[in-house]
Design a protein around this motif. Structure first.
Motif, PDB file in Angstrom:
ATOM      1  N   ASP A 103     -36.557  -7.479  46.614  1.00 25.52           N
ATOM      2  CA  ASP A 103     -35.360  -6.953  45.631  1.00 25.52           C
ATOM      3  C   ASP A 103     -34.320  -8.601  45.042  1.00 25.52           C
ATOM      4  O   ASP A 103     -33.490  -9.109  45.791  1.00 25.52           O
ATOM      5  CB  ASP A 103     -34.315  -5.856  46.482  1.00 25.52           C
ATOM      6  CG  ASP A 103     -33.558  -5.654  46.008  1.00 25.52           C
ATOM      7  OD1 ASP A 103     -33.435  -6.092  44.419  1.00 25.52           O
ATOM      8  OD2 ASP A 103     -32.709  -4.192  45.812  1.00 25.52           O
ATOM      9  N   SER A 105     -32.030  -8.274  43.327  1.00 23.66           N
ATOM     10  CA  SER A 105     -30.189  -8.084  42.805  1.00 23.66           C
ATOM     11  C   SER A 105     -29.863  -8.773  44.391  1.00 23.66           C
ATOM     12  O   SER A 105     -28.796  -8.970  44.469  1.00 23.66           O
ATOM     13  CB  SER A 105     -30.172  -6.777  43.209  1.00 23.66           C
ATOM     14  OG  SER A 105     -30.246  -5.810  44.148  1.00 23.66           O
ATOM     15  N   TYR A 106     -30.807  -8.728  45.818  1.00 17.92           N
ATOM     16  CA  TYR A 106     -30.021  -8.910  46.888  1.00 17.92           C
ATOM     17  C   TYR A 106     -31.009 -10.265  47.342  1.00 17.92           C
ATOM     18  O   TYR A 106     -30.264 -11.205  48.316  1.00 17.92           O
ATOM     19  CB  TYR A 106     -30.035  -7.590  47.156  1.00 17.92           C
ATOM     20  CG  TYR A 106     -29.431  -7.912  49.287  1.00 17.92           C
ATOM     21  CD1 TYR A 106     -28.055  -7.652  49.531  1.00 17.92           C
ATOM     22  CD2 TYR A 106     -30.444  -8.051  50.587  1.00 17.92           C
ATOM     23  CE1 TYR A 106     -27.750  -8.123  50.700  1.00 17.92           C
ATOM     24  CE2 TYR A 106     -29.859  -8.509  51.708  1.00 17.92           C
ATOM     25  CZ  TYR A 106     -28.773  -8.885  52.071  1.00 17.92           C
ATOM     26  OH  TYR A 106     -27.858  -8.645  52.857  1.00 17.92           O
ATOM     27  N   TYR A 158     -30.520   4.421  46.205  1.00 16.92           N
ATOM     28  CA  TYR A 158     -31.194   3.266  47.097  1.00 16.92           C
ATOM     29  C   TYR A 158     -32.346   3.845  47.924  1.00 16.92           C
ATOM     30  O   TYR A 158     -33.430   3.267  47.446  1.00 16.92           O
ATOM     31  CB  TYR A 158     -30.647   1.963  47.236  1.00 16.92           C
ATOM     32  CG  TYR A 158     -31.581   0.436  47.527  1.00 16.92           C
ATOM     33  CD1 TYR A 158     -31.041   0.076  46.413  1.00 16.92           C
ATOM     34  CD2 TYR A 158     -31.595   0.304  49.195  1.00 16.92           C
ATOM     35  CE1 TYR A 158     -31.753  -1.425  46.606  1.00 16.92           C
ATOM     36  CE2 TYR A 158     -32.575  -0.950  48.623  1.00 16.92           C
ATOM     37  CZ  TYR A 158     -32.371  -1.875  47.691  1.00 16.92           C
ATOM     38  OH  TYR A 158     -33.252  -3.038  48.484  1.00 16.92           O
TER      39      TYR A 158
END
Length: 359
Positions: A103, A105-106, A158
């Motif tokens: 991911d 974004s993380y 999510y």
């Protein structure tokens, strides 16, 4: 005059009687003509006979073993009991691996220990590298950190977004669809016979809630691993001193409350349900304490079932481990459910087992 009144009364009676008969005939014509059929995904087997015999006995008011509806409590483990487990491992392990390593974004924000835990999962899945000792707790602490700061709604979305991905190792099924059809039929059968069933899982409670929502299982019937929650603006102030505002919402924290395995399952059942179950379904050693708690019920007749992953043609199974578990479960007095022999289908039509693929 008396004759006229008599004739009027007779005519009225005949009219009313005809109306009632017509109405009754109409009602009879729409009454159901056949009873509901259960267990279409099962073969005839000892486990199914044991379950049906048990339910018929304890729901019969004339039986000495009759259990009133309020005490018909059943508990189900999730992973490997009614949700696919070996694709290639627990759903929550797969989710953490994706969150930390894939991911965008993380992944660059993940703390070192969280990254290490996710890499442990990837190495296990792709290379067969054994997981470290007590990995269930290592994962629990890492998962608490990995999703900290998410609101309940954000985390739910999510989970569902990831669950919509194709299930690795299968064709024709997403993670969100990877339920064992025969076990869902058990739930349906129990519900129609006045049982209340709960999901008692080692996985994160909110992951479980997201996955079972499609089955119509209410959130208050899901017990799992828990992390502390807090109001968005609460900061370091204790909850007993802080008053949440109308415009606030709850967020996850990185503080683990409990990993819901083994005896912890029993403690949570007692605290949240308040009654000893009479039926229990599981698949691993993490469920033995829950089964034994059920069998300890001195007030009612009980039954416990262990599912064995022994079908490597339609599912991903470790046959040697399955054989070891089956021997242990029989010795412990649990009724064994064989996926290979007892299930006519596992995931339903159109689903095929394939090799694992990795990007």
């Amino acid at each position: 005059m008396k004759k006229i009144r008599f004739l009027i009364i007779v005519l009225l009676c005949a009219f009313v009687q005809g109306t009632v008969l017509t109405s009754c005939s109409s009602i009879r014509s729409v009454a159901p003509t056949s009873s509901k059929e259960y267990f279409q995904s099962w073969n005839q087997c000892v486990a199914l006979t044991t379950l049906k015999t048990y339910v018929e006995d304890v729901t019969n008011p004339k039986s000495a073993n009759y259990i009133s509806a309020e005490d018909r409590i059943a508990t189900f483990d999730m992973d490997g009991t009614f949700l696919g487990e070996l694709y290639p491992t627990y759903f929550e392990y797969n989710l953490l691996e994706y969150r930390v390593l894939d991911d965008a974004s993380y992944r660059d924000k993940a703390p070192a220990d969280v990254h290490e835990t996710a890499q442990n999962i990837r190495d296990f899945v792709r290379n067969g590298t054994p997981l470290p000792a007590h990995f269930d707790m290592k994962h629990a602490y890492a998962a608490a950190k990995a999703y900290a700061g998410m609101t309940i709604a954000e985390f739910d979305a999510y989970v569902k977004t990831y669950a919509a991905k194709p299930a690795n190792g299968f064709k024709g099924m997403t993670y969100a669809q990877s339920f064992y059809k025969p076990m869902l039929e058990v739930m349906d059968y129990l519900k129609d016979n006045g049982f209340t069933y709960y999901v008692i899982s080692g996985s994160d409670r909110f992951i479980c809630r997201s996955l079972v929502e499609s089955l119509g299982i209410e959130p208050n019937r899901v017990i799992g691993m828990d992390v502390c929650l807090m109001a968005k603006k609460q900061g370091e102030e204790p909850g007993v001193d802080y008053t949440m505002g109308k415009d606030e919402y709850l967020v996850r924290t990185d503080s683990l409350i409990i990993k819901n395995l083994k005896t912890n399952k029993v403690l949570q059942i007692s605290q949240e349900i308040g009654k000893v179950p009479v039926l229990s379904f599981g698949n691993s050693s993490g469920d033995c304490a829950m089964h034994n708690y059920c069998l300890s019920n001195q007030k009612h007749r009980t039954a416990t079932f262990m599912l064995v992953a022994d079908d490597d043609a339609r599912d991903h199974a470790d046959l040697e481990e399955g054989a070891r578990r089956e021997a242990k479960w029989r010795e412990a007095g649990y009724t064994v459910i064989s996926m290979k022999n007892d299930f006519r289908t596992i995931y339903g039509p159109g689903v095929e087992k394939t090799d694992f693929t990795f990007q």
